[in-house]
Design a protein around this motif. Structure first.
Motif, PDB file in Angstrom:
ATOM      1  N   THR A  14       0.799  -1.231   0.000  1.00  0.00           N
ATOM      2  CA  THR A  14       0.000   0.000   0.000  1.00  0.00           C
ATOM      3  C   THR A  14       0.826   1.274   0.000  1.00  0.00           C
ATOM      4  O   THR A  14       0.264   2.356  -0.186  1.00  0.00           O
ATOM      5  CB  THR A  14      -0.919   0.056   1.233  1.00  0.00           C
ATOM      6  N   CYS A  15       2.116   1.179   0.250  1.00  0.00           N
ATOM      7  CA  CYS A  15       2.911   2.410   0.386  1.00  0.00           C
ATOM      8  C   CYS A  15       4.375   2.124   0.111  1.00  0.00           C
ATOM      9  O   CYS A  15       4.770   0.978  -0.134  1.00  0.00           O
ATOM     10  CB  CYS A  15       2.748   3.010   1.788  1.00  0.00           C
ATOM     11  N   HIS A  48       6.822   2.058   2.105  1.00  0.00           N
ATOM     12  CA  HIS A  48       7.439   1.146   3.065  1.00  0.00           C
ATOM     13  C   HIS A  48       7.247  -0.304   2.626  1.00  0.00           C
ATOM     14  O   HIS A  48       8.121  -1.139   2.806  1.00  0.00           O
ATOM     15  CB  HIS A  48       6.802   1.299   4.449  1.00  0.00           C
ATOM     16  N   CYS A  49       6.069  -0.590   2.107  1.00  0.00           N
ATOM     17  CA  CYS A  49       5.770  -1.941   1.625  1.00  0.00           C
ATOM     18  C   CYS A  49       6.695  -2.281   0.460  1.00  0.00           C
ATOM     19  O   CYS A  49       7.267  -3.373   0.391  1.00  0.00           O
ATOM     20  CB  CYS A  49       4.321  -2.045   1.160  1.00  0.00           C
ATOM     21  N   ALA A  92      10.117  -3.028   1.761  1.00  0.00           N
ATOM     22  CA  ALA A  92      10.210  -4.318   2.452  1.00  0.00           C
ATOM     23  C   ALA A  92      10.294  -5.466   1.447  1.00  0.00           C
ATOM     24  O   ALA A  92      11.107  -6.391   1.596  1.00  0.00           O
ATOM     25  CB  ALA A  92       9.002  -4.499   3.377  1.00  0.00           C
ATOM     26  N   ALA A 113       8.560 -10.859   3.698  1.00  0.00           N
ATOM     27  CA  ALA A 113       8.347  -9.408   3.807  1.00  0.00           C
ATOM     28  C   ALA A 113       6.963  -9.080   4.360  1.00  0.00           C
ATOM     29  O   ALA A 113       6.694  -7.937   4.719  1.00  0.00           O
ATOM     30  CB  ALA A 113       8.534  -8.748   2.439  1.00  0.00           C
ATOM     31  N   TYR A 154       3.955 -10.141   2.672  1.00  0.00           N
ATOM     32  CA  TYR A 154       2.984 -10.007   1.577  1.00  0.00           C
ATOM     33  C   TYR A 154       2.834 -11.349   0.877  1.00  0.00           C
ATOM     34  O   TYR A 154       3.442 -12.333   1.284  1.00  0.00           O
ATOM     35  CB  TYR A 154       3.447  -8.893   0.615  1.00  0.00           C
ATOM     36  N   THR A 210      -1.275   3.972   5.650  1.00  0.00           N
ATOM     37  CA  THR A 210      -1.986   2.899   4.946  1.00  0.00           C
ATOM     38  C   THR A 210      -1.666   1.506   5.467  1.00  0.00           C
ATOM     39  O   THR A 210      -2.336   0.549   5.091  1.00  0.00           O
ATOM     40  CB  THR A 210      -1.645   2.907   3.442  1.00  0.00           C
ATOM     41  N   CYS A 211      -0.652   1.376   6.279  1.00  0.00           N
ATOM     42  CA  CYS A 211      -0.248   0.019   6.691  1.00  0.00           C
ATOM     43  C   CYS A 211       0.530   0.071   8.000  1.00  0.00           C
ATOM     44  O   CYS A 211       0.778   1.131   8.557  1.00  0.00           O
ATOM     45  CB  CYS A 211       0.602  -0.644   5.607  1.00  0.00           C
ATOM     46  N   HIS A 228       3.612  -0.447   8.533  1.00  0.00           N
ATOM     47  CA  HIS A 228       4.886   0.268   8.434  1.00  0.00           C
ATOM     48  C   HIS A 228       4.677   1.753   8.676  1.00  0.00           C
ATOM     49  O   HIS A 228       5.511   2.414   9.299  1.00  0.00           O
ATOM     50  CB  HIS A 228       5.494   0.105   7.042  1.00  0.00           C
ATOM     51  N   CYS A 229       3.574   2.281   8.162  1.00  0.00           N
ATOM     52  CA  CYS A 229       3.255   3.699   8.358  1.00  0.00           C
ATOM     53  C   CYS A 229       3.032   3.972   9.843  1.00  0.00           C
ATOM     54  O   CYS A 229       3.528   4.967  10.392  1.00  0.00           O
ATOM     55  CB  CYS A 229       2.002   4.079   7.586  1.00  0.00           C
ATOM     56  N   TYR A 281       4.283  11.975   6.933  1.00  0.00           N
ATOM     57  CA  TYR A 281       2.818  12.098   6.920  1.00  0.00           C
ATOM     58  C   TYR A 281       2.432  13.510   7.359  1.00  0.00           C
ATOM     59  O   TYR A 281       3.304  14.326   7.644  1.00  0.00           O
ATOM     60  CB  TYR A 281       2.198  11.012   7.811  1.00  0.00           C
TER      61      TYR A 281
END
Lengths: 67, 67
Positions: free
Chosen positions: A12-13, A15-16, A19, A62, A64, B12-13, B15-16, B64
């Motif tokens: 979603t972002c 950071h994802c 990872a 990770a 996912y 969004t997740c 990690h955020c 953010y």
């Protein structure tokens, strides 16, 4: 060098993306990872053909999953 | 101890959530941060009253913004 593609679910972002990229780059033979966050498409440059299981395990690590 | 609340946009997740939590915990006086990812509501426990500017700067540092 060869190219492989996988589709990753749940990112979603940035950071994802980071990872997933990090885990895939830890795999032996992966030299480049490019992630399209919108589509989930991941394009890899590799020095050998990686199995779907290897790629899925890294994506899972990770946090996912592969589509 | 007191409680303060802010609303953070763009998470969004997990990690955020982690990134925002980490930056807020670096602020002097913040002892606890609880983030509701769905609503963006962040509940802080603090030893002093932090200004809106201080909180917004920390959230911005994480990437953010405060609503």
């Amino acid at each position: 060098m060869m190219n492989q593609q996988i589709d990753v679910l749940g990112m979603t972002c940035g950071h994802c993306v980071a990872a997933v990229t990090k885990e895939l780059l830890l795999l032996n033979g992966v030299t480049r990872v490019e992630v399209d966050l919108t589509s989930g498409r991941v394009d890899l440059t590799t020095t050998r053909e990686l199995s779907a299981d290897e790629l899925a395990a890294a994506v899972d690590e990770a946090g996912y999953s592969v589509a």
